[in-house]
Structure formats: structure tokens, C-alpha cells
Design a protein around this motif. Structure first.
Motif, mmCIF file in Angstrom:
data_model
loop_
_atom_site.group_PDB
_atom_site.id
_atom_site.type_symbol
_atom_site.label_atom_id
_atom_site.label_comp_id
_atom_site.label_asym_id
_atom_site.label_seq_id
_atom_site.Cartn_x
_atom_site.Cartn_y
_atom_site.Cartn_z
ATOM 1 N N ARG A 122 11.329 9.317 -2.166
ATOM 2 C CA ARG A 122 10.224 8.402 -2.434
ATOM 3 C C ARG A 122 10.137 7.933 -3.875
ATOM 4 O O ARG A 122 9.179 7.260 -4.254
ATOM 5 C CB ARG A 122 8.906 9.064 -2.014
ATOM 6 N N ARG A 139 3.602 6.137 -6.090
ATOM 7 C CA ARG A 139 3.803 5.626 -4.732
ATOM 8 C C ARG A 139 2.468 5.242 -4.106
ATOM 9 O O ARG A 139 1.440 5.887 -4.320
ATOM 10 C CB ARG A 139 4.500 6.673 -3.863
ATOM 11 N N ALA A 194 0.971 3.803 -0.123
ATOM 12 C CA ALA A 194 1.300 3.516 1.272
ATOM 13 C C ALA A 194 0.013 3.513 2.085
ATOM 14 O O ALA A 194 -1.028 4.006 1.633
ATOM 15 C CB ALA A 194 2.290 4.532 1.829
ATOM 16 N N ASN A 195 0.086 2.956 3.279
ATOM 17 C CA ASN A 195 -1.112 2.815 4.109
ATOM 18 C C ASN A 195 -1.437 4.070 4.912
ATOM 19 O O ASN A 195 -2.577 4.242 5.361
ATOM 20 C CB ASN A 195 -0.959 1.627 5.061
ATOM 21 N N TRP A 240 -0.018 8.137 4.707
ATOM 22 C CA TRP A 240 0.979 9.105 4.257
ATOM 23 C C TRP A 240 0.300 10.326 3.673
ATOM 24 O O TRP A 240 -0.895 10.306 3.377
ATOM 25 C CB TRP A 240 1.920 8.474 3.242
ATOM 26 N N THR A 300 -4.324 11.167 -0.745
ATOM 27 C CA THR A 300 -3.695 10.348 0.285
ATOM 28 C C THR A 300 -4.195 10.720 1.679
ATOM 29 O O THR A 300 -4.844 11.733 1.885
ATOM 30 C CB THR A 300 -2.165 10.520 0.252
ATOM 31 N N THR A 311 -4.903 5.640 -0.377
ATOM 32 C CA THR A 311 -4.211 6.103 -1.571
ATOM 33 C C THR A 311 -5.184 5.857 -2.713
ATOM 34 O O THR A 311 -5.452 4.707 -3.073
ATOM 35 C CB THR A 311 -2.894 5.347 -1.837
ATOM 36 N N GLU A 344 2.712 -5.223 2.018
ATOM 37 C CA GLU A 344 3.002 -4.306 0.924
ATOM 38 C C GLU A 344 3.664 -4.985 -0.270
ATOM 39 O O GLU A 344 3.929 -4.333 -1.298
ATOM 40 C CB GLU A 344 3.888 -3.156 1.415
ATOM 41 N N TRP A 403 -4.270 -3.793 -0.095
ATOM 42 C CA TRP A 403 -3.342 -3.290 -1.109
ATOM 43 C C TRP A 403 -3.787 -3.832 -2.466
ATOM 44 O O TRP A 403 -4.006 -5.043 -2.622
ATOM 45 C CB TRP A 403 -1.916 -3.752 -0.814
ATOM 46 N N ALA A 416 6.297 1.277 -3.524
ATOM 47 C CA ALA A 416 5.646 1.237 -2.219
ATOM 48 C C ALA A 416 6.676 1.469 -1.117
ATOM 49 O O ALA A 416 7.850 1.224 -1.314
ATOM 50 C CB ALA A 416 4.957 -0.106 -2.001
#
Length: 340
Positions: free
Chosen positions: A75, A81, A83-84, A86, A155, A160, A229, A327, A340
């Protein structure tokens, strides 16, 4: 030499002192109504991060603590990082990995980085999407709180969030963030987005669209929808989609400011201020463009579900179809790289 974990008595005593600070920061407001920055509001959540860090056992630190610039084999730079959906580490907050006192601290950190008036709405989002905060959320701590740069990253599904105490240079919110909501658990929402706590942001943006004249609407409406993203910075020469804010009248620009107010509203005052300062550093809203996307118009009602406000180092991408994903990537210059 690393410190030993706090014993229970010291832990509870210091947690109680920190709770008083956080409570004061969350409840303070002037007689006029809207909350203003308070000297206690910025360090409150960070004080909990430091206390949490000091309470961790060596075994816990091995699992959730990393160097500031830790690189993950899969990653990349893990701290940055976004993300939607995780988990940054394997240990969920409400598991036996953490003590009850540590769980309380993490819950307090979460509430400390959310604006008090948004606690109930954020809790609803967590209830709907994850069965409640902590059940499927995880954290990681980068650096050593209280000793140089540090940041806690939180997260989970549709989450996030970050708590950095201004350690991360140039960026707002400690780095790129994500929020979203699927209130009915059906994945595909109806056109009215019933129960979605973030949909009012899109309502405000669509009020602005309706305030545009025919020529302006034609400029603002875009036929190609980018991947959600794709929120890396493109700099001053980015060629942003949609209508440049400079094409708007003074009254219309005031509506852009209202959209912006809605966007930063869920977050604590210090993060709001930092985001707006970053925007100002790159030229303010006059450096931005606003795009509404034709694809994904749920119900074909021309209430645009997907839209984006973008500048040289400011991207706020709202994806409202099939449900809300947002985002956010904001900095005072375009140099920070997106992971991302």
C-alpha cells in the motif's frame, strides 16, 4: 529509552484530566451562537492520542504503531493512504486487543475530530454502515506523539480520518480524507437520498447550480465523470472541468462560499480553519472550478448527484450515485502526493 505503559491508576487519572479539556472544547461557544476557535479545541484530541500511545504495551505497539514514513509493501506510504472501505491495521477498536480504557480513549479521539454538532449524524453513519463506531474500525499511530511528528489514522467502512496536530506539512486534515453513507443498506439510493447525513451538501451545491443562468449551467455541466478516487492535485494549470468561479457574479460566489461552509462543517474548528487557509494560499475560490456531472443522475431529475469543487491543490469530489462517497484532498500547494 521508551516509556513503560501507564499503570491503571495513572492512566485513569490522566484520562480524566484530558476528558475535562475535551469537554470544554466541545461545549464552548460565544453568546452569539456559532462556535469559534478555542485555545483548547486544537490540542484536545491530540492529548488523547498521546495518552493512548503511552498506555500501549510493547505487543500493542508492534501491531499498530509505525515510523512516520513507514512504507507498506502493498500500500505504499501507509500514513497517507485513503480509501472508501479499509482497515489500516487488523485489530478492530472494540476487540479484546484494546483495554476498555483504551477503547474509551479512541472513541474520544473520534469525537474530538468531529464537530460537536455533527456527533449525532456521524454516529448515525457509523450505526448504518458498520453497526456502530468501533465494531469494524481500526487505527494506526505514526511517529511518537509528544516527541516530534505524529499522526493517528482512523479507518473503516466509509471512513478515513486523521488526527495529526499539524504534524503533516502543507496539508489540511492531516492528509486526504474520506466520508460516505449508505443509510438504508441497499447500496442503491433513491433520488431523495433518504436519511443520508451528507446529502445536504449536495442540496446546497444544486441550489448554486439553479442560481446559474443558461450559459453558466452549460459550462458547469460535464458529460464525462472521472473515477471518484482521482483526486490528486493538478496544480494551477490543471485545466479543471466545469465553470471557473471567476465566471460567477458576486451573489453566485457567495453561494459557493455557502457550499464550502457546508463541506467543512462536519469537522472540528481547527481542521476547518486549516482547510480554508490552504484554499486561501492557492488563490481562494477564484482559483477553483465547479463541475456537475450528467452521468449518475438518479431519477433523471437534474438534481446532480455527482459534482466536484476543484482548485490547484483543493479537491472535494462528491459522488452521490449509487450512494454517497466523498473524497477530500486539500493542501496549501500541489506538492503532496496522493496515495489512494
Amino acid at each position: 529509552m521508551s516509556r513503560s505503559p501507564l499503570d491503571r491508576r495513572e492512566f485513569l487519572e490522566r484520562a480524566g484530566q484530558s476528558a475535562l479539556v475535551l469537554g470544554a472544547a466541545a461545549s464552548w461557544a460565544p453568546a452569539g451562537g456559532a462556535a469559534e476557535p478555542s485555545p483548547a479545541s486544537t490540542p484536545a484530541a491530540e492529548s488523547f492520542v498521546k495518552l493512548l500511545y503511552e498506555s500501549l504495551t510493547p505487543g500493542q505497539r508492534e501491531k499498530i504503531c509505525f515510523a512516520w514514513d513507514h512504507q507498506d509493501n502493498e500500500r505504499g506510504l501507509l500514513r497517507t493512504r485513503v480509501a472508501n472501505n479499509w482497515n489500516i491495521t487488523d485489530e478492530t477498536i472494540d476487540s479484546k486487543f484494546y483495554t476498555p480504557e483504551q477503547q474509551e480513549l479512541i472513541h474520544a479521539i473520534y469525537r474530538g475530530i468531529i464537530a460537536p454538532e455533527w456527533h449525532e449524524r456521524y454516529d448515525k453513519q457509523q450505526d448504518d454502515d458498520s453497526g456502530g463506531f468501533g465494531l469494524n474500525n481500526s487505527i494506526a499511530i505514526f511517529g511518537a506523539p509528544g516527541d516530534g511528528k505524529s499522526e493517528l489514522v482512523l479507518t473503516g467502512r466509509h471512513m478515513t480520518l486523521r488526527c495529526d496536530g499539524d504534524s503533516a506539512e502543507h496539508v489540511a486534515f492531516g492528509g486526504p480524507i474520506f466520508y460516505g453513507h449508505d443509510p438504508l443498506g441497499t447500496f442503491d439510493e433513491e433520488a431523495n437520498h433518504e436519511g443520508n447525513v451528507f446529502w445536504p451538501q449536495a442540496v446546497e451545491a444544486n441550489k448554486l447550480y439553479q442560481a446559474l443562468d443558461g450559459k453558466q449551467q452549460k459550462l458547469a455541466l460535464v458529460s464525462d465523470l472521472p473515477s471518484e478516487e482521482q483526486v490528486a492535485f493538478r496544480g494551477a494549470k490543471g485545466g479543471f472541468a466545469g465553470i471557473p468561479v471567476t465566471e460567477l457574479s458576486a451573489d453566485q460566489k457567495a453561494r459557493v462560499q455557502e457550499v464550502l461552509r457546508k463541506l467543512v462543517e462536519p469537522f472540528r474548528q481547527s481542521d476547518r480553519d486549516e482547510a480554508l487557509a490552504c484554499l486561501k494560499a492557492q488563490g481562494g475560490i477564484d482559483a477553483c472550478s465547479l463541475a456537475f456531472y450528467q452521468p449518475g443522475d438518479i431519477g433523471n431529475d437534474q438534481v446532480w448527484d455527482n459534482w466536484r469543487l476543484e482548485g490547484p491543490s483543493f479537491v472535494w469530489h462528491f459522488r452521490g450515485a449509487p450512494h454517497v462517497h466523498v473524497w477530500v484532498n486539500v493542501a496549501d500547494d500541489p506538492s503532496p502526493q496522493l496515495n489512494a
